[in-house]
Design a protein around this motif. Sequence first.
Motif, mmCIF file in Angstrom:
data_model
loop_
_atom_site.group_PDB
_atom_site.id
_atom_site.type_symbol
_atom_site.label_atom_id
_atom_site.label_comp_id
_atom_site.label_asym_id
_atom_site.label_seq_id
_atom_site.Cartn_x
_atom_site.Cartn_y
_atom_site.Cartn_z
ATOM 1 N N MET A 187 0.827 -1.204 0.000
ATOM 2 C CA MET A 187 0.000 0.000 0.000
ATOM 3 C C MET A 187 0.858 1.250 0.000
ATOM 4 O O MET A 187 0.620 2.193 -0.777
ATOM 5 N N ARG A 188 1.892 1.276 0.841
ATOM 6 C CA ARG A 188 2.718 2.475 0.987
ATOM 7 C C ARG A 188 3.628 2.713 -0.205
ATOM 8 O O ARG A 188 3.803 3.862 -0.647
ATOM 9 N N LEU A 189 4.211 1.660 -0.745
ATOM 10 C CA LEU A 189 5.243 1.815 -1.768
ATOM 11 C C LEU A 189 4.731 1.657 -3.200
ATOM 12 O O LEU A 189 5.345 2.179 -4.130
ATOM 13 N N VAL A 190 3.622 0.945 -3.359
ATOM 14 C CA VAL A 190 3.156 0.640 -4.717
ATOM 15 C C VAL A 190 1.817 1.315 -5.017
ATOM 16 O O VAL A 190 1.679 2.021 -6.021
ATOM 17 N N ILE A 191 0.828 1.126 -4.135
ATOM 18 C CA ILE A 191 -0.530 1.571 -4.434
ATOM 19 C C ILE A 191 -0.694 3.079 -4.252
ATOM 20 O O ILE A 191 -1.194 3.778 -5.137
#
Length: 297
Positions: A187-191
């Motif tokens: 969630m933090r790095l990709v989405i």
Amino acid sequence: MSAPSDAALLFDAPGPRGRRRILVWSVISTLAILGVITAGLTVFAQHGQLAPDKWTPFTSAGYINFLWKGLEGTIAATAVAMVVAFPLALGLALARVSRNRAVSAIATGWIEFFRAIPMLLIVYAFLLFLPREPIGLDLPLFWKLVIPMIITSSATTAETFRSGILAVDGGQWEAGRSIGLTEGQSMRLVILPQAIRLVVPSLINALISLLKDSTLGYVVSYPELTQQGKVITTYTGLMIQTYIVVAVIYVVINMILSRVAGRLDRRMHRRAAAATGAEGAEVIDELEAGDVAGRLS
């Protein structure tokens, strides 16, 4: 092959007949707007509202400084509300899509409740219902305006962030898991980076809404632009002239923000396209290298 444009995905390009129809209605709409403006100016002229002596005061230093103070108050309230409301909205959006039912329910309740209540009622609540006498709770005028702005904007903007998160392709989660990322890391790095890029224009619209919400400062007598215009009207009686000047200032600010939104949107799309092109070129190079190695072996 180049990817289809966003417009092509939303509707088919109009044909010759459709383009003619659009042109005709555009001309009719423009003429109607010009007619309304002309009729309004005619009425103003008949009642002496266009007389130079009713407009020249707004060129004096005193009037300009007074309105400038109101503009500073408007920008300050909008900026502080944005700095607090947007991160809060992102947190609410993340909480609403959380797998934890209790957290999701609390976030959903906040969002749905404050989306349904007009901001004016929240402003009145902070103005009239704060317990002053028993505990001496009396906020400054600035916060009586800004806190309702934060509450309202956090609820509406949270849905903007949530729509961006849900719009990211589900394959991105799988890609994150395939390289060993946890759900939170994905969630933090990709989405989130992709979701934020998708909603940047909507965030500018949310900022414009905050700017317009600041006009409710007159309710608590906070010296923002509309309140300063109200004071000028009270002392001079130049109501039409004052509010036309104030309206023009708001239009100019909104036009600037809209231009900024357009530039940000184009820049982020160019960066995304460049990144996609670079990744595609790397994949092709790897495939070609693997094919050559296979032939040599």
